[in-house]
Write a protein that holds these residues in place. Structure first.
Motif, short mmCIF file in Angstrom:
data_model
loop_
_atom_site.label_atom_id
_atom_site.label_comp_id
_atom_site.label_asym_id
_atom_site.label_seq_id
_atom_site.Cartn_x
_atom_site.Cartn_y
_atom_site.Cartn_z
N THR A 86 34.62 37.16 32.69
CA THR A 86 35.68 36.68 33.58
C THR A 86 36.47 37.87 34.10
O THR A 86 36.95 38.69 33.31
CB THR A 86 36.62 35.71 32.85
N CYS A 87 36.59 37.95 35.42
CA CYS A 87 37.33 39.04 36.07
C CYS A 87 38.57 38.47 36.77
O CYS A 87 38.65 37.27 37.03
CB CYS A 87 36.44 39.76 37.09
N ALA A 88 39.49 39.36 37.12
CA ALA A 88 40.71 38.91 37.78
C ALA A 88 40.47 38.57 39.24
O ALA A 88 41.00 37.59 39.76
CB ALA A 88 41.79 39.98 37.66
N VAL A 89 39.65 39.39 39.91
CA VAL A 89 39.44 39.21 41.36
C VAL A 89 37.95 39.27 41.68
O VAL A 89 37.15 39.82 40.93
CB VAL A 89 40.20 40.29 42.17
N THR A 90 37.61 38.72 42.84
CA THR A 90 36.21 38.67 43.26
C THR A 90 35.61 40.06 43.41
O THR A 90 34.44 40.27 43.08
CB THR A 90 36.09 37.90 44.59
N ALA A 91 36.40 41.00 43.90
CA ALA A 91 35.88 42.36 44.06
C ALA A 91 35.38 42.93 42.73
O ALA A 91 34.36 43.62 42.68
CB ALA A 91 36.96 43.26 44.65
N ILE A 115 28.89 32.77 45.08
CA ILE A 115 30.19 33.07 45.69
C ILE A 115 30.05 33.04 47.21
O ILE A 115 30.83 32.40 47.92
CB ILE A 115 30.73 34.43 45.22
N LYS A 116 29.01 33.72 47.70
CA LYS A 116 28.77 33.71 49.14
C LYS A 116 28.25 32.36 49.61
O LYS A 116 28.50 31.96 50.75
CB LYS A 116 27.77 34.82 49.49
N ARG A 117 27.51 31.69 48.73
CA ARG A 117 26.99 30.36 49.07
C ARG A 117 27.18 29.46 47.87
O ARG A 117 26.40 29.50 46.92
CB ARG A 117 25.52 30.45 49.47
N ALA A 183 38.76 20.96 45.65
CA ALA A 183 39.40 21.87 44.70
C ALA A 183 38.72 23.24 44.72
O ALA A 183 39.38 24.28 44.60
CB ALA A 183 39.37 21.28 43.30
N ALA A 184 37.39 23.23 44.88
CA ALA A 184 36.65 24.49 44.95
C ALA A 184 37.07 25.31 46.17
O ALA A 184 37.19 26.55 46.11
CB ALA A 184 35.15 24.22 44.99
N GLU A 185 37.31 24.63 47.29
CA GLU A 185 37.77 25.34 48.49
C GLU A 185 39.17 25.91 48.28
O GLU A 185 39.46 27.04 48.69
CB GLU A 185 37.77 24.38 49.69
N SER A 186 40.03 25.15 47.62
CA SER A 186 41.38 25.65 47.32
C SER A 186 41.30 26.84 46.37
O SER A 186 42.05 27.82 46.53
CB SER A 186 42.23 24.53 46.70
N ALA A 187 40.40 26.77 45.40
CA ALA A 187 40.22 27.88 44.46
C ALA A 187 39.73 29.12 45.20
O ALA A 187 40.17 30.24 44.92
CB ALA A 187 39.23 27.48 43.36
N ARG A 188 38.83 28.92 46.15
CA ARG A 188 38.33 30.05 46.95
C ARG A 188 39.47 30.70 47.72
O ARG A 188 39.58 31.94 47.77
CB ARG A 188 37.26 29.56 47.91
N ASP A 189 40.33 29.88 48.34
CA ASP A 189 41.46 30.43 49.09
C ASP A 189 42.40 31.21 48.17
O ASP A 189 42.92 32.27 48.54
CB ASP A 189 42.23 29.29 49.76
N LEU A 190 42.62 30.68 46.96
CA LEU A 190 43.49 31.38 46.01
C LEU A 190 42.88 32.71 45.60
O LEU A 190 43.59 33.73 45.53
CB LEU A 190 43.72 30.51 44.78
#
Length: 214
Positions: A86-91, A115-117, A183-190
């Protein structure tokens, strides 16, 4: 193996236990390599890109309970043993992936980027299957280890999604599936917003390091 009855089941259970024990050694081998990657990254960048690491190993009983006979150990899939990072950010998810793939002693045989799809229900994360050599007395055996890498936000979403799948025996009602995807879309935005803040911090740190002394 041929035949039926308790004798065959006992032999299969014994073979499963031996095989899964070897897989467990493979998980520990890979965990050590990941710890090295984390340490080297921290030395260079000043922080650990992995916030949490968790391992798992399937038990012989769970394999026997879920299997459709006849079952052979060599027919088991590639998801019986693994590590979840588990990481803090996508990068950082991609940074850890890249550093792990670059190692000469880790061979990636499968990679899936959700992540991309995203998955059909909205799942997001990286999934790798790697080969890990395990040396024992007189032989070296290669085992598969699954590596899941995702952010804390992705992990929270997956935790709830897993509970829903379990509660409804894999048949989640459509209205709840729609809510999961939303919820997944909201999580992606966050994740995107958190990632932007992290990049801002990194840019300021780089600017401070490059600034001439006062």
């Amino acid at each position: 193996m041929t035949g039926s009855g308790p004798g065959r089941t006992d032999i299969l259970r014994r073979d499963l236990a031996r095989f899964l024990k070897t897989c467990g050694f493979g998980v520990e081998e890979l965990r050590t390599k990941i710890d090295i990657v984390r340490s080297e990254f921290a030395d260079t960048h000043g922080y650990d890109p992995v916030e949490h690491a968790e391992t798992w190993l399937t038990t012989p009983d769970s394999v026997l309970d879920e299997a459709d006979p006849p079952l052979r150990v060599e027919d088991l899939g590639r998801d019986v043993a693994g590590i979840r990072l588990t990481c803090a950010v996508t990068a950082d998810v991609y940074r850890v992936r890249d550093l792990l793939v670059a190692r000469r002693d880790v061979r990636v045989i499968e990679a899936r980027d959700y992540i991309k799809r995203a998955g059909p229900d909205g799942y997001r994360g990286l999934c790798l299957v790697v080969e890990v050599p395990v040396a024992s007395t007189g032989r070296v055996r290669t085992v598969y280890v699954e590596v899941q890498i995702r952010t804390g936000v992705m992990e929270s979403w997956e935790s709830v999604a897993t509970r829903l799948r379990t509660e409804f025996d894999g048949h989640v009602p459509r209205e709840m599936l729609d809510e999961l995807r939303a919820a997944a879309e909201s999580a992606r935005d966050l994740d995107l917003r958190i990632g932007a803040l992290q990049r801002h911090v990194e840019e300021r740190s780089e600017a401070d390091r490059d600034a001439p002394p006062a």
